[in-house]
Design a protein around this motif. Structure first.
Motif, PDB file in Angstrom:
ATOM      1  N   PHE A  84      27.265  38.893  30.186  1.00 23.51           N
ATOM      2  CA  PHE A  84      26.358  38.907  31.341  1.00 23.51           C
ATOM      3  C   PHE A  84      26.259  40.280  32.013  1.00 23.51           C
ATOM      4  O   PHE A  84      27.161  41.113  31.892  1.00 23.51           O
ATOM      5  CB  PHE A  84      26.840  37.889  32.384  1.00 23.51           C
ATOM      6  N   GLN A  86      26.172  40.966  35.399  1.00 24.93           N
ATOM      7  CA  GLN A  86      27.142  41.156  36.480  1.00 24.93           C
ATOM      8  C   GLN A  86      28.182  40.065  36.395  1.00 24.93           C
ATOM      9  O   GLN A  86      28.098  39.046  37.076  1.00 24.93           O
ATOM     10  CB  GLN A  86      26.440  41.123  37.830  1.00 24.93           C
ATOM     11  N   PRO A  87      29.181  40.271  35.544  1.00 26.14           N
ATOM     12  CA  PRO A  87      30.146  39.200  35.316  1.00 26.14           C
ATOM     13  C   PRO A  87      31.106  39.002  36.489  1.00 26.14           C
ATOM     14  O   PRO A  87      31.327  39.923  37.273  1.00 26.14           O
ATOM     15  CB  PRO A  87      30.908  39.685  34.087  1.00 26.14           C
ATOM     16  N   THR A  88      31.621  37.803  36.583  1.00 23.72           N
ATOM     17  CA  THR A  88      32.682  37.543  37.559  1.00 23.72           C
ATOM     18  C   THR A  88      33.969  37.437  36.757  1.00 23.72           C
ATOM     19  O   THR A  88      33.939  36.973  35.611  1.00 23.72           O
ATOM     20  CB  THR A  88      32.458  36.198  38.280  1.00 23.72           C
ATOM     21  N   LEU A  89      35.055  37.850  37.329  1.00 22.87           N
ATOM     22  CA  LEU A  89      36.320  37.686  36.603  1.00 22.87           C
ATOM     23  C   LEU A  89      36.963  36.370  37.037  1.00 22.87           C
ATOM     24  O   LEU A  89      36.825  35.938  38.178  1.00 22.87           O
ATOM     25  CB  LEU A  89      37.237  38.876  36.855  1.00 22.87           C
ATOM     26  N   PHE A  90      37.648  35.734  36.105  1.00 22.02           N
ATOM     27  CA  PHE A  90      38.254  34.425  36.380  1.00 22.02           C
ATOM     28  C   PHE A  90      39.658  34.595  36.962  1.00 22.02           C
ATOM     29  O   PHE A  90      40.344  35.586  36.675  1.00 22.02           O
ATOM     30  CB  PHE A  90      38.393  33.592  35.103  1.00 22.02           C
TER      31      PHE A  90
END
Lengths: 213, 258
Positions: A84, A86-90
């Motif tokens: 993606f 603008q990825p989000t981190l888990f």
């Protein structure tokens, strides 16, 4: 080279809004394709359909000789991986993110593999236990990409992953993708608006108003 | 058991003066709640009167089938209300019905089998109501939390799916948070039992003249019962409900998100 991916007369619409119109494309194994075109032209939608995140209204996507519909979605997405913009981190730490691809495959977490993956994107071992809140945007994107690449997919789809990155971070990402493409014959489908990326791209495909031109 | 209960129709009429307090506050502060207060009071009087006469009949008849019928009506009604709180989640009524049925049957069955309560209408009907209403509230909270967190974490769920995660792995954090949100009010109320609140069951028994120590034992039993039932209801409704956020291709159903 054999075709790893075929897009056959693919269309996608929401209500009356035709987002993709009769797209046909053949992708050879090991190709590095760059998709360009104005915002809202349907590039990301096409990539999401290829990644099985959306289902086409009509037409088909054939991967490795079989229709996308005949694959178990999770197994397919492990082979055709979508990254993606603008990825989000888990979770809480970088480790939580590098552990995720192992969890997906029901495999035991391999710290050595995770550390060598970090080194690939110029991040050292100390990053493994860092909080996801303590790393920069560029580092975040590089770590997010590693989640896609820890287990090499056959096709990697990158959807404007270098947008917003500084020159140094962009270069690190480019080098890594080039390496996988050349050494591992990984097929890469890249969506970009970046002028320098477009200029240096070997194979460009333009999408405009939902059509391939 | 001594009977000091002195509420009569006359005392109720005097008690209605307390409703006037709410109406005056609503009027003076221009809260626009007076219509709702009056409708609420009227409904409470009518509904409770009907239930009172029905319960009187059920208890007097003391028939197992009639007791079971009351059980079924309470469970269906609670499920219907819980389903409404699903706010668009498909199969919310069906899933609530299963969750409330299992939660109520398991809890009530345990209480009857262990001899904590007897299978008589005056015990089964109110305890069923207590269990079902608590599960109903818990499920409502679970659904609300699930809708909200799926909306808030849409991007994260999409990324997990794109990495090849199964829908359970992609939703596990949301599931845990939603189950917790369903159980949290029960857990919080347990912590203040006796210190802040003297709950309904215990207060009712003390009102009716039962020895407070005995009343406490019943309240402890009710506490155990509510913990188990809200836990069961929350876990069943969440595990059935989260699947509705995905289609057959294991894609997130964005239309459901707020």
């Amino acid at each position: 080279m054999k075709n790893i991916l075929e897009i056959k007369d693919l269309s996608y619409q929401v209500g009356d809004n035709k987002i993709l119109k009769h797209i046909n494309l053949q992708v050879e194994s090991g190709q590095y394709l760059t998709f360009i075109g104005p915002s809202g032209s349907g590039k990301s939608t096409l990539m999401r359909i290829v990644a099985s995140m959306l289902t086409a209204t009509s037409g088909d996507v054939v991967f490795d000789g079989k229709s996308i519909k005949d694959y178990e979605p999770t197994k397919y997405r492990q082979r055709v991986s979508y990254a993606f913009q603008q990825p989000t981190l888990f979770g809480k730490t970088v480790k939580d993110n590098l552990e995720f691809p192992f969890l997906v495959r029901n495999q035991e977490y391999d710290q050595k593999k995770a550390i060598s993956a970090l080194e690939m994107v110029n991040l050292d071992e100390s990053y493994i236990n860092k909080s996801v809140n303590d790393i920069s945007g560029g580092e975040k994107q590089r770590i997010a990409l590693l989640r896609n690449l820890l287990f090499r997919p056959e096709i990697l789809i990158t959807d404007e992953v270098t947008t917003g990155l500084d020159t140094e971070n962009k270069e690190i990402v480019h080098q890594m993708l080039e390496k996988f493409n050349k050494e591992d014959q990984m097929t890469i489908l890249r969506v970009t608006h970046d002028e320098s990326e477009i200029e240096h791209a070997a194979h460009k495909i333009t999408i405009k108003d939902g059509e391939m031109i | 058991m001594s009977n000091n209960l002195t509420v009569s129709n006359t005392t109720l009429v005097w008690g209605f003066g307390l409703v006037l307090v709410a109406l005056v506050i609503g009027y003076r502060e221009k809260l626009g709640i007076n219509k709702d207060v009056l409708i609420g009071v009227a409904r409470a009087i009518v509904q409770l009167s009907i239930v009172g006469y029905i319960l009187k009949f059920v208890i007097k008849t003391d028939d197992n089938w009639l007791t079971m019928a009351c059980f079924v009506i309470i469970v269906i009604n609670a499920s219907w209300n819980a389903g409404k709180r699903g706010n668009g989640i498909p199969k919310a009524f069906r899933n609530s019905l299963l969750a409330i049925s299992v939660g109520t049957v398991v809890t009530l069955g345990t209480l009857v089998l262990t001899g904590s309560i007897k299978f008589v209408p005056e015990q089964i009907v109110p305890v069923t109501g207590m269990i079902a209403s608590n599960i109903m509230v818990a499920i409502g909270l679970c659904y609300r939390n699930m809708l909200q967190t799926f909306t808030d974490r849409e991007q994260q769920v999409l990324e997990k799916l794109a990495l090849g995660a199964d829908i359970k792995l992609a939703s596990i954090d949301i599931l845990r948070d939603s189950i917790k949100s369903g159980m949290q009010p029960t857990i919080d109320s347990i912590k203040t039992l006796g210190l802040v609140s003297l709950p309904g069951m215990m207060s009712g028994l003390i009102f009716a003249g039962v020895d407070p120590v005995k009343a406490i034992k019943y309240q402890i039993m009710v506490t155990f019962m509510l913990l188990a039932s809200t836990g069961l209801g929350s876990i069943i409704s969440c595990y059935l409900g989260y699947r509705e956020f995905y289609n057959q291709q294991k894609q997130l159903n964005s239309k459901l998100l707020q």
